[in-house]
Design a protein around this motif. Sequence first.
Motif, short mmCIF file in Angstrom:
data_model
loop_
_atom_site.label_atom_id
_atom_site.label_comp_id
_atom_site.label_asym_id
_atom_site.label_seq_id
_atom_site.Cartn_x
_atom_site.Cartn_y
_atom_site.Cartn_z
N ARG A 144 0.84 -1.21 0.00
CA ARG A 144 0.00 0.00 0.00
C ARG A 144 0.87 1.25 0.00
NH1 ARG A 144 -1.83 2.13 4.68
NH2 ARG A 144 -1.79 0.09 5.71
N HIS A 145 1.97 1.20 0.74
CA HIS A 145 2.86 2.37 0.81
C HIS A 145 3.71 2.54 -0.45
CE1 HIS A 145 2.40 4.19 4.83
NE2 HIS A 145 1.82 3.04 5.11
N MET A 146 3.66 1.56 -1.37
CA MET A 146 4.34 1.75 -2.65
C MET A 146 3.68 2.85 -3.47
SD MET A 146 7.03 -0.09 -2.89
CE MET A 146 7.26 0.55 -4.52
N THR A 147 2.45 3.20 -3.16
CA THR A 147 1.75 4.25 -3.92
C THR A 147 1.63 5.55 -3.12
OG1 THR A 147 -0.41 3.44 -3.14
CG2 THR A 147 0.42 2.53 -5.22
N ILE A 148 2.39 5.65 -2.03
CA ILE A 148 2.37 6.85 -1.18
C ILE A 148 3.76 7.47 -1.20
CG2 ILE A 148 2.05 7.70 1.18
CD1 ILE A 148 0.19 5.30 1.67
N GLY A 149 3.81 8.80 -1.24
CA GLY A 149 5.10 9.49 -1.14
C GLY A 149 5.34 9.97 0.27
N ASP A 150 5.56 11.26 0.42
CA ASP A 150 5.80 11.89 1.72
C ASP A 150 4.95 13.17 1.71
OD1 ASP A 150 6.73 13.44 3.85
OD2 ASP A 150 8.84 12.91 3.54
N TRP A 181 5.39 0.48 -11.24
CA TRP A 181 6.36 0.65 -10.15
C TRP A 181 5.81 1.38 -8.94
CZ3 TRP A 181 9.98 3.19 -14.26
CH2 TRP A 181 10.36 2.23 -15.19
N GLY A 182 4.66 1.99 -9.03
CA GLY A 182 4.13 2.77 -7.92
C GLY A 182 4.77 4.15 -7.88
N THR A 183 4.75 4.77 -6.73
CA THR A 183 5.28 6.12 -6.56
C THR A 183 6.81 6.08 -6.50
OG1 THR A 183 3.31 6.82 -5.35
CG2 THR A 183 5.30 8.12 -5.01
N PRO A 184 7.49 6.99 -7.20
CA PRO A 184 8.96 7.01 -7.10
C PRO A 184 9.41 7.40 -5.69
CG PRO A 184 8.14 8.87 -8.40
CD PRO A 184 6.96 7.99 -8.15
N LEU A 185 10.50 6.75 -5.24
CA LEU A 185 11.01 6.97 -3.89
C LEU A 185 9.85 6.94 -2.90
CD1 LEU A 185 13.67 9.73 -4.62
CD2 LEU A 185 14.10 7.35 -4.06
N ALA A 237 7.20 3.25 1.09
CA ALA A 237 7.65 1.88 1.36
C ALA A 237 9.16 1.77 1.17
CB ALA A 237 6.92 0.90 0.46
N HIS A 238 9.68 2.35 0.10
CA HIS A 238 11.11 2.22 -0.17
C HIS A 238 11.97 3.01 0.82
CE1 HIS A 238 10.82 0.67 -4.57
NE2 HIS A 238 11.05 -0.30 -3.71
N ILE A 239 11.51 4.16 1.25
CA ILE A 239 12.28 4.90 2.26
C ILE A 239 12.31 4.11 3.57
CG2 ILE A 239 12.48 7.07 3.53
CD1 ILE A 239 12.99 7.24 0.48
N ALA A 240 11.18 3.50 3.93
CA ALA A 240 11.13 2.67 5.14
C ALA A 240 12.01 1.44 5.00
CB ALA A 240 9.69 2.26 5.42
N TYR A 241 11.98 0.80 3.83
CA TYR A 241 12.79 -0.38 3.57
C TYR A 241 14.27 -0.05 3.71
CZ TYR A 241 14.59 -4.48 0.99
OH TYR A 241 15.27 -5.62 0.62
N ALA A 242 14.69 1.07 3.10
CA ALA A 242 16.10 1.47 3.18
C ALA A 242 16.51 1.74 4.61
CB ALA A 242 16.32 2.71 2.31
#
Length: 393
Positions: free
Chosen positions: A27-33, A192-196, A199-204
């Motif tokens: 779900r957070h793959m489609t959310i930014g900040d 790919w969903g939302t760039p950066l 989800a990806h910031i949390a994963y990193a």
Amino acid sequence: MSIPTDYRSGLAAATPIDPVMAERYVRHMTIGDPAADALVAEFQRHPAAQQREWMRRGIEEGPAALADAPDAVRAFFADIEQVPDWFDPKAAGLGCRAFHRHSEMFLGAFVGAVLIEGFSTRISKSFSITGRLVDQGVRRLKQNNLHLVEIFMPGGLDRRGEGWRLSVRIRLIHARVRHLLSNSDEWDLEAWGTPLSSAHIAYATAAFSGLLLQRAAMLGVALTAEERASFMMIWRYSGWLMGVDPELLFADQEEALRIHRIGTLCEPPPDLESILLANGLINSAPIVAGIADPKARKALTKRIYTISRALIGDALADRLRYPKSHRLSGMGALALLRWTNRMERLLYGLVPALGRRRRAGQFQRMLEVSFHDPAGISYRMPEKLHAEKDAPL
């Protein structure tokens, strides 16, 4: 829930193992900040020089210095002034000392494993399209090292600390790059969903903390439970400053590893961009270390590949098209590092002066492989999508 097409099979595989985290991650793959994105959207209405000035004042002086700024800008900086009640600056000292006691091993695990594992995800698309790691690899690797170093400096996450400032700067740079990619024909939102993404910031952040502790332990780093908890708290606060959503912000190493494990299952297999970034990072490491001799550089690159393969495992190393190496050579290299660390702990316990000299040497080398701009932190935002058309950040 809108599921990016590249994540559908991964979600199906991860759901039986942890349905709550799998749903949350995808779900957070489609959310930014939202807060940082609102600030960047407001920035676009003003000249670049004004953007830099507001960013500088917000980071260095706080919301009181932003009386002339738009509401979204003032709201962003007012929000990050509130220190979470779970962050204890005094308790952070344990994690700082533990990091600096083993800084070479932590940096080795960071470059040789954790960064590689992070870029094996679709986050590689953002860096590949913009070229901010491919074309400026050495500079970016040194900047990553610098952030790691600064958040573990005593007082680094105090309001005036360099770790605090760098964490907020990274968040705003991510938001600006997200804006550029979202408005580019090169980004496939449906797949790919939302760039950066959130989800990806949390994963990193989970990888740079919980997984880093795990990989450093494979190199022989031994910390107490209290030191590990402090280490995780430092990264948790840095992650909070970088905009990690509360739903995906870990409380301890176990939660960070859970996010990383389920996120890895949800992610598609590494693609060409991941392969290029991973191998580019390893080949950049000897240059970052200042090794000029071609033979010495080649030998170190080979050694890094061997240790990295042992840390990340053959399956991922093969997907990233690492050079083939005998499994025993990697295991032997790890065993030697662990033995060396144990012997050094014993020796420095018997002769404390040697330990102090060793830590001073580590600190100097750590600074040498980090990017320090004599002019201080740059508050320039990316103006072009592609790095080769833009000035270095």
